[in-house]
Design a protein around this motif. Structure first.
Motif, PDB file in Angstrom:
ATOM      1  N   LEU A   1      -0.167   4.560   2.399  1.00  0.00           N
ATOM      2  CA  LEU A   1      -1.441   3.940   2.051  1.00  0.00           C
ATOM      3  C   LEU A   1      -2.058   4.594   0.819  1.00  0.00           C
ATOM      4  O   LEU A   1      -2.589   3.912  -0.067  1.00  0.00           O
ATOM      5  CB  LEU A   1      -2.406   4.030   3.240  1.00  0.00           C
TER       6      LEU A   1
ATOM      7  N   GLN B   1      -3.016   2.809  -2.810  1.00  0.00           N
ATOM      8  CA  GLN B   1      -4.373   2.820  -3.345  1.00  0.00           C
ATOM      9  C   GLN B   1      -4.457   3.612  -4.643  1.00  0.00           C
ATOM     10  O   GLN B   1      -5.247   3.267  -5.537  1.00  0.00           O
ATOM     11  CB  GLN B   1      -5.323   3.357  -2.276  1.00  0.00           C
TER      12      GLN B   1
ATOM     13  N   TYR C   1      -9.399  -4.859   0.792  1.00  0.00           N
ATOM     14  CA  TYR C   1      -8.247  -4.022   0.456  1.00  0.00           C
ATOM     15  C   TYR C   1      -7.699  -3.259   1.660  1.00  0.00           C
ATOM     16  O   TYR C   1      -6.614  -2.680   1.579  1.00  0.00           O
ATOM     17  CB  TYR C   1      -8.616  -3.047  -0.656  1.00  0.00           C
TER      18      TYR C   1
ATOM     19  N   SER D   1      -3.879  -3.186   1.652  1.00  0.00           N
ATOM     20  CA  SER D   1      -3.179  -1.906   1.542  1.00  0.00           C
ATOM     21  C   SER D   1      -2.085  -1.792   2.590  1.00  0.00           C
ATOM     22  O   SER D   1      -0.974  -1.318   2.309  1.00  0.00           O
ATOM     23  CB  SER D   1      -4.168  -0.739   1.696  1.00  0.00           C
TER      24      SER D   1
END
Length: 583
Positions: free
Chosen positions: A224, A228, A325, A329
């Protein structure tokens, strides 16, 4: 009278230099659930020094008035002589300065609230968010601070992102840094770490953890983080801490911080490796805040002011786009199947389209109105969320940027542009800057988008907004089932009946005169609380319904024909594999 309890709690003070501001948090039981706090600092220039406790915290934009937990306030000079003081507002105190030397403030804080933004104290757990507990010296938020924990037992584990200076001492660059650092302290914490892209990710668990090996979970968090990081193009730290406080009841709450995130979650989620994956979604949301709102944040929050409401129309962006998101994600990290992603997105858009509040208030209005959330005057009909509104805007903004630029510009591009233009230049995001940047990157059509869907209350035309993109879009009308047939969308069972929480506009329930907050007693003479959704599904269209209920204790009744309530249904999915690769 001097607070005699402090004689047992505090070590003898030695002369200190004027800087930094020195805080001490101590505890013992009894008194139960009570922290003892001390602040030592040089006085302000002039006759008085004013200290204050925050009225709210970043991440929760309502007044929470932490001063309600304060008692036994007292002030002294460096030699321990009492100083005159007066409370001048609900959360600030004016102290007459000592003739020379340092000023000392002492008070107690009652800590028995357990959520991700609160403080709690028990024999087995020391948990606090410093923003609840620690007063600031008015006008001196930017000065360096130290925090000492003299009651910390030797051998106890401490989880916090605040830098450690000694066994019981921690340091902060300023008050903002200090109060943005929650603490978990206990005889034992289950902790582990993983180096990820040059950043050390830490996890800390308090409570029952059945997972034998935390490394797979850390590896998922790393995936993750990698996703990001690519979105933002910059990493502003070297370490990040996930603090999980596990409880034996149903609760899901989390709060973002600049170097950590605090979670209060059900212990069943940590029963084994498979269950622990249920924490990934909420963890992805808070991790995204590392950039969005903790660094790139509205100018109204730069710097923070803790004594009053701080208004911004951009919470839909800081929270709702972050929510957009969250699932994205997971999808990009390979932690969610594409079919599940599009099913969830379609279901969430469907729910928004059938919730009246989103037709009554724009995302910008909902952002401003965050401070009204606790108001008893705000009816259920008006209860919209800038999270949900912002998630819808985030998705449609992303698609609009892609459509207008033939895929050259995405919402990722817009985030990177804003981050570099504002945060990396040491500035907050002005209210109009987001729209201006979107128009600059995506073209003039984006101005119309903001007027309609951010500042305005217009319902999105999904087919028009997504036209030209490789997406299948279906907008249909479908009847509700179960209780929804009559238009009762949400209710709460009580001893005498069902408390109505949401009614579909134009439905049979609304036409009968039933309102949110009413207590529905009977349907056709049968107790409402005994009826199942199958009862409603079995009724013929046009069946006569005799309803009885109470409102504010007064009995009401009506007889109406059943006319099934209908809902707008949204379904979106990609029709080309190449779109998934670029998404």
């Amino acid at each position: 009278m001097k607070w005699t309890l402090s004689l047992r709690l505090w070590p003898l003070w030695t002369p200190l230099v004027a800087e930094p501001l020195r805080y001490t948090i101590a505890w013992e039981t009894p008194p139960r659930y009570t922290y003892q706090v001390r602040l030592q600092c040089r006085p302000n220039a002039g006759r008085y020094t004013v200290v204050a406790l925050p009225a709210w915290r970043p991440g929760r934009y309502i007044l929470q008035n932490y001063a309600g937990a304060v008692s036994h306030f007292a002030a002294y000079d460096e030699a321990g002589r009492p100083l005159p003081w007066r409370k001048i507002t609900k959360d600030s105190w004016q102290i007459e300065n000592p003739r020379q030397g340092l000023l000392q403030v002492e008070y107690r804080f009652y800590a028995r609230q357990l959520d991700a933004g609160s403080s709690y104290l028990s024999p087995e757990l020391v948990y606090f968010n410093p923003i609840n507990l620690l007063m600031y010296v008015v006008g001196r938020l930017e000065e360096p601070c130290e925090l000492e924990l003299p009651s910390l037992p030797e051998g106890w584990a401490v989880a916090t992102a605040l830098p450690r200076k000694g066994p019981r001492k921690f340091v902060a660059t300023d008050y903002h840094h200090l109060v943005d650092s929650p603490f978990l302290i206990a005889p034992f914490l289950r902790s582990d770490r993983l180096d990820c892209e040059g950043v050390t990710l830490h996890v800390h668990f308090w409570g029952r953890v059945g997972v034998r090996n935390l490394q797979p979970f850390l590896q998922d968090l790393c995936r993750l983080f990698q996703v990001q990081k690519r979105i933002w193009g910059h990493v502003p730290l070297k370490e990040y801490h996930f603090l999980y406080l596990l409880v034996p009841f149903s609760m899901r709450h989390a709060v973002e911080h600049a170097y950590s995130a605090m979670f209060v979650l059900p212990e069943e989620g940590a029963a084994d490796e498979t269950a622990l994956r249920s924490f990934l979604g909420i963890s992805a949301h808070e991790l995204f805040h590392l950039w969005n709102v903790k660094r790139l944040r509205p100018a109204a929050l730069w710097p923070y002011r803790y004594d009053r409401e701080v208004y911004t129309s951009l919470h839909w962006f800081t929270e709702g786009v972050t929510d957009y998101y969250t699932s994205l994600s997971l999808l990009r990290a390979g932690l969610m199947e594409p079919s599940e992603y599009w099913q969830r997105l379609s279901a969430e858009l469907t729910q928004i389209e059938n919730t009246p509040a989103y037709a009554l208030f724009s995302p910008a209005e909902l952002s401003i109105d965050s401070w009204l959330a606790p108001s008893s005057y705000r009816p259920a009909l008006y209860q919209g969320s800038f999270y949900a509104a912002g998630k819808r805007v985030g998705f449609l903004l992303d698609m609009s940027l892609r459509r207008e630029t033939q895929g050259r510009v995405t919402l990722d591009s817009l985030l990177r542009y804003l981050y570099r233009r504002y945060y990396l230049r040491g500035k907050g995001l002005p209210e109009a800057a987001l729209e201006q940047a979107a128009v600059r990157l995506g073209g003039p059509a984006l101005k119309d988008f903001f007027e309609r869907y951010v500042w305005g209350r217009e319902a999105p035309d999904y087919e028009a907004l997504l036209a030209g993109l490789p997406l299948r879009v279906e907008v249909t009308q479908k009847p509700y089932s179960g209780w929804g047939r009559v238009g009762i969308l949400r209710y709460r069972a009580e001893s005498e009946g069902l408390r109505i929480e949401e009614i579909a506009p134009g439905s049979a329930a609304e036409k009968s005169g039933l309102e949110t907050g009413d207590l529905l007693l009977t349907v056709g003479g049968r107790p409402a609380k005994d009826l199942t959704p199958a009862f409603w599904d079995s009724l013929a269209e046009g069946a006569q319904l005799q309803l009885s209920w109470t409102r504010d204790g007064f009995p009401l009744e009506a007889t109406i024909p059943l006319r099934s309530a209908w809902q707008k249904h949204i379904w979106i999915e990609p029709i080309e594999d190449d779109f998934l690769k670029s998404y």
